[in-house]
Design a protein around this motif. Structure first.
Motif, PDB file in Angstrom:
ATOM      1  N   UNK A  52      32.812  74.964  29.924  1.00 49.67           N
ATOM      2  CA  UNK A  52      31.644  75.148  29.073  1.00 49.67           C
ATOM      3  C   UNK A  52      32.006  74.849  27.625  1.00 49.67           C
ATOM      4  N   UNK A  53      30.956  74.652  26.809  1.00 52.93           N
ATOM      5  CA  UNK A  53      31.146  74.387  25.386  1.00 52.93           C
ATOM      6  C   UNK A  53      31.128  75.692  24.609  1.00 52.93           C
ATOM      7  N   UNK A  54      32.034  75.811  23.639  1.00 47.88           N
ATOM      8  CA  UNK A  54      32.097  76.995  22.795  1.00 47.88           C
ATOM      9  C   UNK A  54      32.603  76.586  21.419  1.00 47.88           C
ATOM     10  N   UNK A  55      31.743  76.750  20.401  1.00 46.24           N
ATOM     11  CA  UNK A  55      32.122  76.429  19.020  1.00 46.24           C
ATOM     12  C   UNK A  55      32.689  75.016  18.872  1.00 46.24           C
ATOM     13  N   UNK A  56      31.941  74.044  19.409  1.00 46.86           N
ATOM     14  CA  UNK A  56      32.292  72.628  19.315  1.00 46.86           C
ATOM     15  C   UNK A  56      33.603  72.290  20.024  1.00 46.86           C
ATOM     16  N   UNK A  57      33.998  73.145  20.967  1.00 48.40           N
ATOM     17  CA  UNK A  57      35.158  72.878  21.813  1.00 48.40           C
ATOM     18  C   UNK A  57      34.758  73.080  23.271  1.00 48.40           C
ATOM     19  N   UNK A  58      35.482  72.400  24.148  1.00 47.35           N
ATOM     20  CA  UNK A  58      35.307  72.643  25.567  1.00 47.35           C
ATOM     21  C   UNK A  58      36.350  73.645  26.018  1.00 47.35           C
ATOM     22  N   UNK A  59      35.921  74.590  26.859  1.00 50.39           N
ATOM     23  CA  UNK A  59      36.817  75.604  27.405  1.00 50.39           C
ATOM     24  C   UNK A  59      36.816  75.456  28.924  1.00 50.39           C
ATOM     25  N   UNK A  60      38.006  75.300  29.485  1.00 51.77           N
ATOM     26  CA  UNK A  60      38.168  75.189  30.941  1.00 51.77           C
ATOM     27  C   UNK A  60      38.976  76.391  31.413  1.00 51.77           C
ATOM     28  N   UNK A  61      38.410  77.165  32.348  1.00 54.82           N
ATOM     29  CA  UNK A  61      39.022  78.408  32.805  1.00 54.82           C
ATOM     30  C   UNK A  61      39.230  78.352  34.308  1.00 54.82           C
ATOM     31  N   UNK A  62      40.427  78.696  34.759  1.00 53.44           N
ATOM     32  CA  UNK A  62      40.747  78.616  36.182  1.00 53.44           C
ATOM     33  C   UNK A  62      40.333  79.852  36.956  1.00 53.44           C
ATOM     34  N   UNK A  63      39.914  80.916  36.263  1.00 51.99           N
ATOM     35  CA  UNK A  63      39.757  82.189  36.957  1.00 51.99           C
ATOM     36  C   UNK A  63      41.133  82.721  37.320  1.00 51.99           C
ATOM     37  N   UNK A  64      41.200  83.770  38.140  1.00 53.81           N
ATOM     38  CA  UNK A  64      42.497  84.319  38.561  1.00 53.81           C
ATOM     39  C   UNK A  64      42.958  83.596  39.818  1.00 53.81           C
TER      40      UNK A  64
ATOM     41  N   UNK B  67      43.760  78.924  30.688  1.00 57.59           N
ATOM     42  CA  UNK B  67      42.610  78.508  29.883  1.00 57.59           C
ATOM     43  C   UNK B  67      43.017  77.312  29.035  1.00 57.59           C
ATOM     44  N   UNK B  68      42.198  76.267  29.071  1.00 53.34           N
ATOM     45  CA  UNK B  68      42.464  75.073  28.282  1.00 53.34           C
ATOM     46  C   UNK B  68      41.340  74.817  27.294  1.00 53.34           C
ATOM     47  N   UNK B  69      41.707  74.389  26.081  1.00 53.42           N
ATOM     48  CA  UNK B  69      40.733  74.079  25.038  1.00 53.42           C
ATOM     49  C   UNK B  69      40.921  72.623  24.608  1.00 53.42           C
ATOM     50  N   UNK B  70      39.803  71.968  24.277  1.00 51.99           N
ATOM     51  CA  UNK B  70      39.883  70.609  23.763  1.00 51.99           C
ATOM     52  C   UNK B  70      38.708  70.382  22.815  1.00 51.99           C
TER      53      UNK B  70
ATOM     54  N   UNK C  20      44.780  62.187  20.030  1.00 51.63           N
ATOM     55  CA  UNK C  20      43.396  62.315  19.571  1.00 51.63           C
ATOM     56  C   UNK C  20      42.689  63.439  20.334  1.00 51.63           C
ATOM     57  N   UNK C  21      43.032  63.589  21.612  1.00 57.26           N
ATOM     58  CA  UNK C  21      42.370  64.590  22.451  1.00 57.26           C
ATOM     59  C   UNK C  21      42.640  66.010  21.950  1.00 57.26           C
ATOM     60  N   UNK C  22      43.852  66.271  21.502  1.00 61.24           N
ATOM     61  CA  UNK C  22      44.234  67.549  20.896  1.00 61.24           C
ATOM     62  C   UNK C  22      43.862  68.743  21.777  1.00 61.24           C
ATOM     63  N   UNK C  23      44.352  68.754  23.000  1.00 61.81           N
ATOM     64  CA  UNK C  23      44.107  69.885  23.891  1.00 61.81           C
ATOM     65  C   UNK C  23      45.250  70.888  23.837  1.00 61.81           C
ATOM     66  N   UNK C  24      44.965  72.141  24.158  1.00 61.72           N
ATOM     67  CA  UNK C  24      46.019  73.143  24.266  1.00 61.72           C
ATOM     68  C   UNK C  24      45.711  74.077  25.425  1.00 61.72           C
TER      69      UNK C  24
END
Length: 363
Positions: free
Chosen positions: A139-151, A189-192, A170-174
């Motif tokens: 989902x999108x959050x504060x102009x970033x994408x958040x990817x969550x794996x759950x447990x 949890x991954x952010x990009x 350029x992608x600048x993910x963490x």
């Protein structure tokens, strides 16, 4: 690994050694976290049955024991209390399989099952592994994408890519990995950053040693002046569920695998159809229906998110024009007679005022 033998003690040892040598170790069994799991063990049926299930660690732990025609659980390790059972109706048929309930990460390890009757002895060795599948949310959050794996379990790995491909610089993910201290399950949890100036599909891959899951996200903008529009949704095979929302929180329509779609009451007048390919046909749209239409479509290993920002032109909107015209007609119907009446009355008064007045002669 499973070893069966009808030989006496020396034969059992020799057969066990040869079986291990031939098969290269224990039988791997994967059990799903928080579910039930069966460790299968069959033997030559016989009388005076004795079954002993042990967990092999630094110190052997009794998992389950059976002899003299009954369960004997006085020495059962406390970690397994209330979670184990044998299939009693199948014991006489040569089945000593263990049912382990509510599997936890701490159940991982080596297990040994020893079965003895008057006629034979058998041994079974298992390596139990625990898995908890990945359930991706993106989902999108504060102009970033958040990817969550759950447990999930074992520890997952998360990577970001795009279509077309962007360089990682350029992608600048963490990525952040956390572990629940109680369940021992992992969450990643991954952010990009979202590059709004580029037409990109973002791809989040989460993998464990057992499973692989993928989430995709794409946003487009559509400017329309018509009152109807069909919006597409990214395809998946073997769909398990689909949800359309408006401005992220208001559910428009949904569908579960093998079922018909359900439309929210507030959107019944706007939804004409939800097709098999996930697309939604909208009708009688008004400018206040401008906003983000999001389709989330899933299957067992994939989550695809399609976001469409629909902007409806207010100027020249046909329905709005019709509404405004009817309002004008209604107002004219109400006020025009009054205006005419007042005008006529005023004209009469004006004519009277124009007539010359006769002066009185004073005697």
């Amino acid at each position: 690994m499973v070893m069966k033998s009808r030989m006496p003690a020396l034969g059992v040892v020799l057969a066990t050694f040869l079986w291990n040598l031939a098969n290269g170790g224990d039988l791997d069994v994967w059990c799903r976290w928080n579910s039930s799991c069966v460790l299968e063990a069959t033997y030559p049926a016989g009388d005076d049955l004795v079954v002993s299930w042990l967990r092999l660690s630094e110190e052997e732990a009794t998992v389950h024991s059976f002899y003299d025609e009954a369960d004997r659980l006085a020495n059962q390790d406390r970690r397994f209390r209330g979670r184990t059972s044998l299939f009693k109706e199948k014991l006489r048929e040569g089945n000593a399989s263990l049912l382990l309930k509510n599997v936890v990460v701490g159940d991982e390890g080596s297990y040994r099952c020893a079965v003895a009757t008057l006629a034979s002895q058998s041994e079974f060795f298992f390596q139990l592994h625990v898995e908890a599948p990945v359930t991706i949310q993106i989902e999108e959050l504060n102009k970033k994408l958040v990817c969550n794996s759950g447990e999930s379990y074992p520890e997952p790995q998360l990577t970001w890519t795009t279509r077309p491909t962007l360089p990682l610089a350029i992608l600048r993910g963490n990525v952040k990995v956390l572990q629940n201290e109680t369940t021992l399950l992992y969450g990643v949890v991954g952010y990009v950053a979202i590059h709004a100036e580029r037409d990109l599909e973002y791809v989040c891959d989460v993998n464990t040693t057992r499973t692989a899951s993928r989430g995709t996200w794409r946003r487009t903008t559509l400017n329309i002046s018509d009152t109807s529009k069909r919006i597409g949704c990214a395809p998946v095979t073997d769909e398990s569920g689909l949800v359309w929302t408006f401005n992220t929180s208001e559910v428009i329509a949904s569908r579960r695998a093998g079922q018909k779609y359900v439309v929210a009451d507030a959107w019944a007048k706007y939804v004409e159809d939800l097709s098999e390919d996930g697309g939604i046909q909208l009708r009688d749209l008004t400018p206040d229906r401008s906003g983000e239409y999001t389709c989330v479509r899933r299957n067992a290993s994939q989550t695809r998110v399609s976001v469409v920002f629909l902007r409806l032109a207010e100027n020249g909107h046909p329905r709005a024009v019709r509404i405004e015209l009817w309002v004008v007609i209604a107002l004219l119907a109400v006020f025009l007679p009054c205006i005419i009446y007042c005008a006529l009355k005023k004209c009469k008064r004006c004519r009277r005022d124009r007539k010359p007045r006769r002066s009185r002669r004073v005697l």
